[in-house]
Write an enzyme that holds these catalytic residues in place. Structure first.
Site, PDB file in Angstrom:
ATOM      1  N   LYS A 196      43.080  40.840  26.159  1.00 49.66           N
ATOM      2  CA  LYS A 196      42.085  41.230  27.164  1.00 49.66           C
ATOM      3  C   LYS A 196      42.771  41.488  28.499  1.00 49.66           C
ATOM      4  O   LYS A 196      43.301  40.586  29.127  1.00 49.66           O
ATOM      5  CB  LYS A 196      41.035  40.133  27.376  1.00 49.66           C
ATOM      6  CG  LYS A 196      39.885  40.663  28.234  1.00 49.66           C
ATOM      7  CD  LYS A 196      39.116  39.615  28.962  1.00 49.66           C
ATOM      8  CE  LYS A 196      39.606  39.290  30.343  1.00 49.66           C
ATOM      9  NZ  LYS A 196      39.444  40.335  31.354  1.00 49.66           N
TER      10      LYS A 196
ATOM     11  N   GLY B 253      47.428  33.942  34.599  1.00 52.78           N
ATOM     12  CA  GLY B 253      46.392  34.077  35.612  1.00 52.78           C
ATOM     13  C   GLY B 253      46.431  32.881  36.539  1.00 52.78           C
ATOM     14  O   GLY B 253      47.451  32.205  36.670  1.00 52.78           O
ATOM     15  N   SER B 254      45.293  32.603  37.136  1.00 54.94           N
ATOM     16  CA  SER B 254      45.247  31.550  38.145  1.00 54.94           C
ATOM     17  C   SER B 254      45.258  30.162  37.498  1.00 54.94           C
ATOM     18  O   SER B 254      44.830  29.987  36.351  1.00 54.94           O
ATOM     19  CB  SER B 254      43.991  31.716  38.988  1.00 54.94           C
ATOM     20  OG  SER B 254      42.867  31.650  38.146  1.00 54.94           O
ATOM     21  N   THR B 255      45.713  29.190  38.259  1.00 49.27           N
ATOM     22  CA  THR B 255      45.721  27.808  37.769  1.00 49.27           C
ATOM     23  C   THR B 255      44.293  27.339  37.498  1.00 49.27           C
ATOM     24  O   THR B 255      44.041  26.611  36.532  1.00 49.27           O
ATOM     25  CB  THR B 255      46.432  26.912  38.798  1.00 49.27           C
ATOM     26  OG1 THR B 255      47.785  27.375  38.909  1.00 49.27           O
ATOM     27  CG2 THR B 255      46.452  25.458  38.372  1.00 49.27           C
TER      28      THR B 255
ATOM     29  N   CYS C 232      52.917  36.395  41.278  1.00 50.06           N
ATOM     30  CA  CYS C 232      52.817  34.958  41.018  1.00 50.06           C
ATOM     31  C   CYS C 232      53.994  34.196  41.594  1.00 50.06           C
ATOM     32  O   CYS C 232      53.855  33.090  42.085  1.00 50.06           O
ATOM     33  CB  CYS C 232      52.721  34.716  39.517  1.00 50.06           C
ATOM     34  SG  CYS C 232      54.022  35.530  38.597  1.00 50.06           S
TER      35      CYS C 232
ATOM     36  N   GLU D 259      47.898  29.321  47.327  1.00 47.31           N
ATOM     37  CA  GLU D 259      48.434  30.618  46.912  1.00 47.31           C
ATOM     38  C   GLU D 259      47.522  31.703  47.484  1.00 47.31           C
ATOM     39  O   GLU D 259      46.364  31.839  47.072  1.00 47.31           O
ATOM     40  CB  GLU D 259      48.454  30.714  45.382  1.00 47.31           C
ATOM     41  CG  GLU D 259      49.070  32.001  44.893  1.00 47.31           C
ATOM     42  CD  GLU D 259      48.980  32.192  43.382  1.00 47.31           C
ATOM     43  OE1 GLU D 259      47.935  31.841  42.803  1.00 47.31           O
ATOM     44  OE2 GLU D 259      49.937  32.691  42.786  1.00 47.31           O
TER      45      GLU D 259
HETATM   46  P1  NDP Z   1      42.445  35.027  37.026  1.00 45.76           P
HETATM   47  O1  NDP Z   1      42.831  33.692  36.534  1.00 45.76           O
HETATM   48  O2  NDP Z   1      41.242  35.152  37.838  1.00 45.76           O
HETATM   49  O3  NDP Z   1      42.268  36.021  35.811  1.00 45.76           O
HETATM   50  C1  NDP Z   1      43.255  36.212  34.839  1.00 45.76           C
HETATM   51  C2  NDP Z   1      42.602  36.791  33.596  1.00 45.76           C
HETATM   52  O4  NDP Z   1      41.739  35.805  33.017  1.00 45.76           O
HETATM   53  C3  NDP Z   1      41.746  37.993  33.850  1.00 45.76           C
HETATM   54  O5  NDP Z   1      41.844  38.860  32.755  1.00 45.76           O
HETATM   55  C4  NDP Z   1      40.361  37.378  33.944  1.00 45.76           C
HETATM   56  O6  NDP Z   1      39.331  38.279  33.701  1.00 45.76           O
HETATM   57  C5  NDP Z   1      40.428  36.338  32.862  1.00 45.76           C
HETATM   58  N1  NDP Z   1      39.474  35.240  32.974  1.00 45.76           N
HETATM   59  C6  NDP Z   1      38.715  34.873  34.042  1.00 45.76           C
HETATM   60  N2  NDP Z   1      37.984  33.780  33.727  1.00 45.76           N
HETATM   61  C7  NDP Z   1      38.282  33.447  32.445  1.00 45.76           C
HETATM   62  C8  NDP Z   1      37.881  32.411  31.558  1.00 45.76           C
HETATM   63  N3  NDP Z   1      37.013  31.472  31.923  1.00 45.76           N
HETATM   64  N4  NDP Z   1      38.401  32.369  30.328  1.00 45.76           N
HETATM   65  C9  NDP Z   1      39.318  33.286  29.936  1.00 45.76           C
HETATM   66  N5  NDP Z   1      39.730  34.291  30.728  1.00 45.76           N
HETATM   67  C10 NDP Z   1      39.238  34.374  31.968  1.00 45.76           C
HETATM   68  O7  NDP Z   1      43.732  35.570  37.770  1.00 45.76           O
HETATM   69  P2  NDP Z   1      43.893  36.943  38.524  1.00 45.76           P
HETATM   70  O8  NDP Z   1      43.593  38.084  37.619  1.00 45.76           O
HETATM   71  O9  NDP Z   1      43.173  36.844  39.804  1.00 45.76           O
HETATM   72  O10 NDP Z   1      45.472  36.964  38.746  1.00 45.76           O
HETATM   73  C11 NDP Z   1      46.062  36.301  39.762  1.00 45.76           C
HETATM   74  C12 NDP Z   1      46.659  34.990  39.299  1.00 45.76           C
HETATM   75  O11 NDP Z   1      47.552  35.193  38.216  1.00 45.76           O
HETATM   76  C13 NDP Z   1      47.488  34.356  40.385  1.00 45.76           C
HETATM   77  O12 NDP Z   1      47.196  32.985  40.475  1.00 45.76           O
HETATM   78  C14 NDP Z   1      48.912  34.563  39.901  1.00 45.76           C
HETATM   79  O13 NDP Z   1      49.813  33.621  40.418  1.00 45.76           O
HETATM   80  C15 NDP Z   1      48.771  34.485  38.431  1.00 45.76           C
HETATM   81  N6  NDP Z   1      49.891  35.137  37.744  1.00 45.76           N
HETATM   82  C16 NDP Z   1      50.813  34.354  37.124  1.00 45.76           C
HETATM   83  C17 NDP Z   1      51.930  34.927  36.528  1.00 45.76           C
HETATM   84  C18 NDP Z   1      52.940  34.077  35.821  1.00 45.76           C
HETATM   85  O14 NDP Z   1      53.729  34.632  35.052  1.00 45.76           O
HETATM   86  N7  NDP Z   1      52.978  32.778  36.025  1.00 45.76           N
HETATM   87  C19 NDP Z   1      52.155  36.368  36.552  1.00 45.76           C
HETATM   88  C20 NDP Z   1      51.113  37.092  37.216  1.00 45.76           C
HETATM   89  C21 NDP Z   1      50.022  36.475  37.796  1.00 45.76           C
HETATM   90  P3  NDP Z   1      38.830  39.288  34.861  1.00 45.76           P
HETATM   91  O15 NDP Z   1      39.774  39.207  36.003  1.00 45.76           O
HETATM   92  O16 NDP Z   1      38.918  40.570  34.202  1.00 45.76           O
HETATM   93  O17 NDP Z   1      37.473  38.858  35.217  1.00 45.76           O
END
Ligand code: NDP
Length: 798
Positions: free
Chosen positions: A192, A244-246, A300, A397
């Site tokens: 996704k 994604g986010s923590t 990130c 962050e």
């Molecule tokens: P999010 O955590 O908001 O979203 C990440 C993904 O998870 C998106 O596809 C999102 O969908 C989806 N998502 C949202 N809620 C849920 C849920 N409850 N269950 C499953 N999936 C869900 O992060 P961001 O997209 O805002 O990205 C930024 C974050 O990613 C930052 O904290 C960054 O540090 C981190 N990151 C970490 C990396 C690493 O390698 N450690 C690399 C790149 C980023 P949608 O957004 O489509 O609603």
């Protein structure tokens, strides 16, 4: 303007990339995309589509399907159907497809670069020169792993279906990081993409069709967070890989706690960028431009916290302010642009509000006098000084082009400030003195350390975090194992509740009456190298196999767990001890156990009703197991990678820190020494909770530890009720990992409690392992669980 005037001004003219090819591709799809399931484009069951927007212009690029639970179900079913054949295709067969995908990415590199630039707002230059080449490199590298899999990972199998969820900041690159290792290892995928940036994933789906990838091997379900939640919760998904986010990572850990899905989490960061007074300051300034303004700071591992040595702070900041004035913001498809658009209004608002809060808290905000485009979502490069280590600007962050600055006076202070964050993704260290830089690297809590450089990535070098930046690695050998399972783990027998034993072990009946065994033994807790009484002042009886009173063990409580973790914390020197020293101590432990072998065997007989031969066998195997752990102390080496671009990347196998171990009932001595001493061999400290049925063999063991020069605090033992103690241990913020081998019913509580600091959980999901089998009870798998890879990048050459 005359040529002479142009030379005089030295100003950039516009250098726009032609988006025609990418737009034509969107038009060819009538700017409307369905879901990619089982190799076909399918309309979503909900018949609903959302808009994907160009953040630099506000224009709608396309309408994209919103997948609901039924669509996710269909995608997972397609992946499940495809998986056996994909695995059966064999190493070379899969390698050919991955190679074809790498080639296809290269053949369509410009279209892919422009699409992400349009969809995300990132500069085309970065897409063209960094993201897309890294994507191709990832598929090439993993084509190689696919080819070598059987040779390099004998006895391993794929997990099955991987549910993968990625963020919007590197849409295509994150896809490659997820899909390439999964396919190379014989898994199939449902991915996704982020709602803001789905387009390159859809373009990639088309590449999969073009190379003839078997239907169902890759499935793309677009949608928002709900779609991601449905995917990670799907019962037929075997592995969840999330970036994604923590915050969302925590939700996913909770949502998967009651399943046996394997989980890797690549989460956020607040990475330090440390500049010493002997650094090449001009290079450091360029490093900062790359560290925090690359991709608008939506990275990130962005070097968002500048820690600068006090003597050069003003000089560095002066240079930095001047450089900020030359950064160019503007249309992302202009090749001469440094900083593009922020991905979405909500993200822009978040950046603004965090900077406003920082200023309200006393920070001084500097922004260069650079004109912003009139239209679109832009935020200027920003410098925040007068920032305290606990302030919102230093801790949160921001995920935008905002750099906070703090100063330090000594290397120790630099390390303290650098580690003063719950995250642990990356760090940069700038010093012309390689000794200083390499001396600092192991002390930084971060999965990646760049020396005199920043934001370097390669498919051969694992990337991932410590602490609340998640667990698991992407890239390299360490990334591959996250998609594999040793074949024996598939065949483990399920344990019955409340039994925690393998059928082969000889255990006694329930407690009853019987003749006393002689002198009562007073076991205590073992904390910080001392035998201590429990905080609660209570003990519980322990019976022999035939029901006689054998003794009593202290009833530890949460306070005792806290004391034990604190004692482990104080024993940090163990982490930095060398392997030879640790080996010598462990051999000595084995020697002392062997010396008292008959006594331990007799104890085991009373406790477990094992016959003489079995009791002796358990002790002898335990001695052998400790030898094995000692042997590994100086052999679980890292690696040196040679990625493109004149870098040596040193992959260090670092200990986790303090590991909480909840022991099984089965083979109580052998299981305890296998787990605890492998953890200790790798440089960890341990807080162990023995099984409630056979705690005395573990408390007896502290006498062996005491006589074997094991430093205080390295092994701590808290007896009591595991159901009460385990969640406390799993929830403790200073415990880095939890190994849970207790009663199956406790697994969910431990996984749920682990979200406190996103600690890595290792459990056999209520299945019994055969501790006598060296493949199961010793060696690489235990050491892998006991360590985390830190990649230290060291550039070389002039
Ligand atoms: P999010 O955590 O908001 O979203 C990440 C993904 O998870 C998106 O596809 C999102 O969908 C989806 N998502 C949202 N809620 C849920 C849920 N409850 N269950 C499953 N999936 C869900 O992060 P961001 O997209 O805002 O990205 C930024 C974050 O990613 C930052 O904290 C960054 O540090 C981190 N990151 C970490 C990396 C690493 O390698 N450690 C690399 C790149 C980023 P949608 O957004 O489509 O609603």
């Amino acid at each position: 303007m005359s040529i002479l005037e142009a030379f005089d001004m030295m100003d950039y003219g516009p250098a726009p990339e032609d988006p025609a090819e990418a737009l034509a591709w969107l038009d060819a799809h009538e700017r409307r995309f369905n879901l990619f399931i089982a190799g076909e484009w399918r309309a979503p069951a909900s018949e609903s589509w959302f808009e994907s927007m160009n953040p630099a212009t506000g224009e709608t690029l396309a309408h994209v399907a919103s997948a609901g639970a039924a669509d996710v179900d269909a995608a997972v079913a397609a992946a499940r159907r495809a998986q056996p054949d994909w695995w059966a295709l064999g190493c070379h067969g899969r390698a050919r497809y991955l190679y074809a995908l790498a080639r296809q990415v290269q053949k369509h590199s410009r279209r892919l670069a422009v699409l992400d630039s349009l969809d995300n707002g990132k500069p085309i230059r970065e897409m063209r020169d960094i993201d897309v080449p890294l994507v191709a490199r990832h598929f090439y590298h993993h084509a190689g792993w696919a080819q070598l899999l059987a040779e390099e990972f004998p006895g391993h199998e794929p997990l099955g279906v991987a549910g993968q969820v990625i963020p919007w900041n590197f849409p295509l690159l994150m896809l490659a990081w997820k899909i390439a290792p999964a396919l190379a290892t014989g898994n199939t995928v449902v991915l996704k993409p982020a709602e803001f940036t789905p387009l390159t994933a859809l373009a990639f789906a088309e590449l999969c069709r073009e190379v003839g990838l078997p239907a169902g091997v890759v499935n793309i379900v677009t949608g928002a967070g709900d779609t991601g939640a449905a995917l990670v919760a799907h019962p037929d998904v075997d592995k969840v890989a999330f970036t994604g986010s923590t915050e969302v990572g925590r939700e996913i850990r909770r949502a998967t706690a009651d399943s046996s899905k394997r989980l890797t989490l690549e989460l956020g960061g607040k990475s330090p960028f440390i500049v010493f007074d002997d650094a090449d300051l001009d290079s450091a300034v360029e490093g900062l431009v790359d560290g925090i303004w690359f991709n608008q700071g939506e990275v990130c591992c962005a070097g968002s916290r500048l820690l600068v040595h006090e003597p050069v702070a003003e000089r560095l900041l002066g240079k930095l302010r001047r450089r900020m004035g030359t950064l160019r913001l503007g249309p992302p498809q202009d090749k001469a642009i440094d900083v593009g658009a922020v991905v979405a209004p909500v993200q822009l608002e978040r950046i603004r509000s965090l900077v406003d809060q920082a200023v309200a808290d006393g920070a001084t905000c500097y922004q260069a006098d650079t004109p912003l485009p009139e239209k679109g979502l832009f935020y200027p490069p920003t410098l925040l000084t007068d920032v305290g280590p606990a302030s919102i600007a230093a801790q949160t962050e921001i995920f935008g082009p905002v750099l906070t600055v703090m100063t330090f006076r000594t290397p120790d202070e630099a390390v303290t400030l650098a580690n003063n964050t719950p995250y642990g993704l990356a760090a940069s260290v700038w010093s012309e003195n390689i000794n200083v830089a390499l001396g600092l690297a192991p002390r930084l809590k971060a999965g990646v350390v760049w020396v005199n450089s920043t934001n370097r990535f390669d498919a051969a070098c694992g990337f991932g975090g410590y602490r609340e930046s998640g667990y698991g690695r992407e890239g390299g050998r360490e990334g591959l194992v996250e998609y594999l399972i040793p074949d024996w783990q598939r065949r483990l027998p399920a344990l019955r509740e409340p039994e925690q034993s393998l059928p082969s072990a000889a255990f006694g009946s329930a407690p009853g009456t019987g003749a006393p065994l002689g002198i009562d033994r007073t076991a205590k807790l073992y904390i910080g190298g001392r035998q201590t009484r429990p905080d609660g002042g209570n003990s519980v009886p322990v019976a022999t196999a035939d029901g006689q009173h054998l003794g009593e063990v202290p009833l530890g409580n949460r306070k005792d767990i806290r004391d034990a973790v604190e004692a482990a914390h104080k024993a940090e020197a163990w982490e930095h001890s060398d392997g030879h020293t640790r080996a010598q101590i462990l051999y000595y432990v084995a020697e002392n156990l062997a010396e008292r072998g008959e006594e331990f065997a007799a104890r085991l007989r009373h406790m477990t009703a094992a016959d003489v031969a079995n009791a002796r066998r358990e002790v002898e195997t335990s001695v052998e197991r400790i030898f094995a752990a000692a042997a590994w102390c100086d052999k679980h080496d890292g690696a040196v990678h040679d990625p493109p671009g004149r870098n040596l990347t040193v992959a260090l196998q670092e200990p986790m820190g303090t590991i909480g171990i909840v022991c099984p009932e089965c083979a109580p001595l052998l299981a305890f020494v296998s787990l605890a001493l492998h953890a200790v061999a790798a440089g960890n400290r341990v807080v162990a909770i023995p099984s409630p049925r056979y705690p005395l063999i573990v408390t007896d063991f502290y006498q062996v530890l005491e006589t074997s020069d094991v430093p205080p605090g390295v092994v701590n033992i808290v007896t009591g009720r595991p159901a009460e103690l385990s969640p406390v241990l799993a929830g403790h913020a200073d415990v880095a990992a939890i190994w849970y081998f207790g009663a199956p019913s406790g697994t969910v509580a431990v996984k749920s409690a682990s979200v406190s600091n996103m600690k890595r959980v290792w459990t056999h999901e209520g299945r019994g392992i055969d501790w006598y089998d060296p493949r199961q009870g010793q060696g690489r798998e235990l050491l892998r669980q006991a360590t985390q890879v830190k990649n230290v990048w060291v550039p070389y050459g002039e």
